[in-house]
Design a protein around this motif. Structure first.
Motif, PDB file in Angstrom:
ATOM      1  N   ALA A   1       0.845  -1.188   0.000  1.00 48.03           N
ATOM      2  CA  ALA A   1       0.000   0.000   0.000  1.00 48.03           C
ATOM      3  C   ALA A   1       0.881   1.237   0.000  1.00 48.03           C
ATOM      4  O   ALA A   1       1.826   1.336   0.797  1.00 48.03           O
ATOM      5  CB  ALA A   1      -0.908  -0.006   1.230  1.00 48.03           C
ATOM      6  N   VAL A   2       0.560   2.166  -0.892  1.00 44.87           N
ATOM      7  CA  VAL A   2       1.319   3.410  -1.001  1.00 44.87           C
ATOM      8  C   VAL A   2       0.388   4.559  -0.629  1.00 44.87           C
ATOM      9  O   VAL A   2      -0.712   4.677  -1.197  1.00 44.87           O
ATOM     10  CB  VAL A   2       1.844   3.586  -2.444  1.00 44.87           C
ATOM     11  N   GLU A   3       0.800   5.347   0.359  1.00 46.11           N
ATOM     12  CA  GLU A   3      -0.008   6.495   0.771  1.00 46.11           C
ATOM     13  C   GLU A   3       0.945   7.645   1.113  1.00 46.11           C
ATOM     14  O   GLU A   3       1.666   7.578   2.116  1.00 46.11           O
ATOM     15  CB  GLU A   3      -0.878   6.129   1.981  1.00 46.11           C
ATOM     16  N   PRO A   4       0.955   8.701   0.274  1.00 44.56           N
ATOM     17  CA  PRO A   4       1.949   9.764   0.502  1.00 44.56           C
ATOM     18  C   PRO A   4       1.607  10.742   1.621  1.00 44.56           C
ATOM     19  O   PRO A   4       2.498  11.470   2.077  1.00 44.56           O
ATOM     20  CB  PRO A   4       1.986  10.489  -0.854  1.00 44.56           C
ATOM     21  N   GLU A   5       0.361  10.771   2.087  1.00 39.95           N
ATOM     22  CA  GLU A   5      -0.006  11.729   3.138  1.00 39.95           C
ATOM     23  C   GLU A   5       0.364  11.095   4.488  1.00 39.95           C
ATOM     24  O   GLU A   5      -0.171  10.028   4.827  1.00 39.95           O
ATOM     25  CB  GLU A   5      -1.514  12.025   3.060  1.00 39.95           C
ATOM     26  N   PRO A   6       1.266  11.703   5.253  1.00 40.24           N
ATOM     27  CA  PRO A   6       1.825  10.997   6.418  1.00 40.24           C
ATOM     28  C   PRO A   6       0.807  10.615   7.486  1.00 40.24           C
ATOM     29  O   PRO A   6       0.925   9.545   8.096  1.00 40.24           O
ATOM     30  CB  PRO A   6       2.862  11.977   6.972  1.00 40.24           C
ATOM     31  N   ARG A   7      -0.196  11.463   7.709  1.00 46.94           N
ATOM     32  CA  ARG A   7      -1.174  11.140   8.768  1.00 46.94           C
ATOM     33  C   ARG A   7      -2.062   9.980   8.331  1.00 46.94           C
ATOM     34  O   ARG A   7      -2.381   9.084   9.112  1.00 46.94           O
ATOM     35  CB  ARG A   7      -2.010  12.368   9.101  1.00 46.94           C
ATOM     36  N   LEU A   8      -2.460  10.013   7.058  1.00 50.25           N
ATOM     37  CA  LEU A   8      -3.265   8.906   6.543  1.00 50.25           C
ATOM     38  C   LEU A   8      -2.430   7.627   6.489  1.00 50.25           C
ATOM     39  O   LEU A   8      -2.926   6.539   6.794  1.00 50.25           O
ATOM     40  CB  LEU A   8      -3.824   9.267   5.160  1.00 50.25           C
ATOM     41  N   ARG A   9      -1.162   7.792   6.124  1.00 53.23           N
ATOM     42  CA  ARG A   9      -0.287   6.600   6.054  1.00 53.23           C
ATOM     43  C   ARG A   9      -0.181   5.937   7.423  1.00 53.23           C
ATOM     44  O   ARG A   9      -0.180   4.710   7.532  1.00 53.23           O
ATOM     45  CB  ARG A   9       1.088   7.003   5.534  1.00 53.23           C
ATOM     46  N   GLU A  10      -0.130   6.739   8.473  1.00 46.81           N
ATOM     47  CA  GLU A  10      -0.054   6.173   9.828  1.00 46.81           C
ATOM     48  C   GLU A  10      -1.338   5.385  10.147  1.00 46.81           C
ATOM     49  O   GLU A  10      -1.294   4.298  10.733  1.00 46.81           O
ATOM     50  CB  GLU A  10       0.187   7.295  10.853  1.00 46.81           C
ATOM     51  N   LEU A  11      -2.490   5.935   9.731  1.00 44.91           N
ATOM     52  CA  LEU A  11      -3.750   5.199   9.961  1.00 44.91           C
ATOM     53  C   LEU A  11      -3.755   3.895   9.160  1.00 44.91           C
ATOM     54  O   LEU A  11      -4.225   2.855   9.640  1.00 44.91           O
ATOM     55  CB  LEU A  11      -4.951   6.073   9.573  1.00 44.91           C
TER      56      LEU A  11
END
Ligand SMILES: C[S@@+](CC[C@H](N)C(=O)[O-])C[C@H]1O[C@@H](n2cnc3c(N)ncnc32)[C@H](O)[C@@H]1O
Length: 223
Positions: free
Chosen positions: A72-82
């Motif tokens: 899974a790739v998620e560049p937004e750090p807060r969303l990536r943490e979730l």
């Protein structure tokens, strides 16, 4: 710069306000049918998967047993943490990548069987680059699974979407209402195998992002 949006370098995206409210937006969407849409999107997924713009990881628990592994790739750090917190509850192995975005996936050429894009091609800055990148990482014959809200086929509704699209991205973390996503997918060389169009109504009412599509597109096998 609206709602605190700022670029966070080539490999990142920062939408702190959107990141804070998206879990609630998603919970409401899922309560109105979005959960079934996610299941439908992923029902036939198999093998090695890359999910682009995974957000909070809302898809993770819907991956079927035929999926070997999800990156899974998620560049937004807060969303990536979730997403990272959601990964252990998935029924299949999910690794949330530390880096990457749809336009620059941290995955070798031809190494995956599927790419998943849900509610993300509306937001990505460079859609042709992201789709070219999806084609790069897919093996020949691999599949792109997409669930997106799109520009309405009704010209009057599309006109309303066009007007709203001035402010919508400021409120929705860069989300656009007017994208012709299937056209972008075919322009990138994919062959659409199936696409179900529907209106995603909330309490029986249309919203600007009601026109939706869930589908599967194939990267042609090498000649
Ligand atoms: C509306 S959310 C959807 C999240 C998730 N896919 C879902 O189905 O709930 C849009 C997502 O796209 C992500 N995004 C924005 N630009 C991106 C890019 N260039 N590459 C990958 N993801 C991106 C955002 O950080 C956000 O997580």
């Amino acid at each position: 710069m609206a709602m605190g949006r700022r670029a966070a370098g080539r490999a990142g995206v920062s939408h702190p306000v959107f990141a804070r409210i998206y879990p609630r937006i998603n919970a409401s969407a899922e309560a109105h049918g979005g959960l079934e849409h996610r299941r439908e999107l992923l029902a036939d997924a198999t093998g090695r998967i890359v999910e682009v713009g995974a957000g909070t990881g809302a898809n993770f628990r819907h991956y079927p047993p035929g999926v070997e592994r999800v990156i899974a790739v998620e560049p937004e750090p807060r969303l990536r943490e979730l997403a990272r917190q959601a990964a252990p509850d998935a029924p299949v192995p999910v690794e949330v990548s530390r880096s990457g975005r749809a336009e620059e996936l941290p995955v070798p050429d031809g190494s995956v069987d599927g790419v998943v894009a849900s509610l993300v091609l509306c937001t990505i800055g460079d859609v042709p680059a992201a789709l070219a990148e999806a084609a790069r990482v897919l093996r020949p014959g691999g599949r792109l699974y997409f669930y997106e809200h799109i520009r309405s086929a009704d010209p009057r509704f599309a006109r309303v979407q066009r007007v709203l699209d001035v402010v919508w991205p400021l409120l929705g973390g860069g989300c656009h209402l007017t994208r012709d996503t299937e056209r972008a997918i075919t322009d990138a060389g994919f062959v659409i195998e199936r696409a179900r169009h529907f209106q995603f109504l909330v309490n029986g009412r249309a919203t600007p992002s009601s026109p939706c599509v869930i589908g599967v597109a194939r990267k042609p096998a090498a000649a």
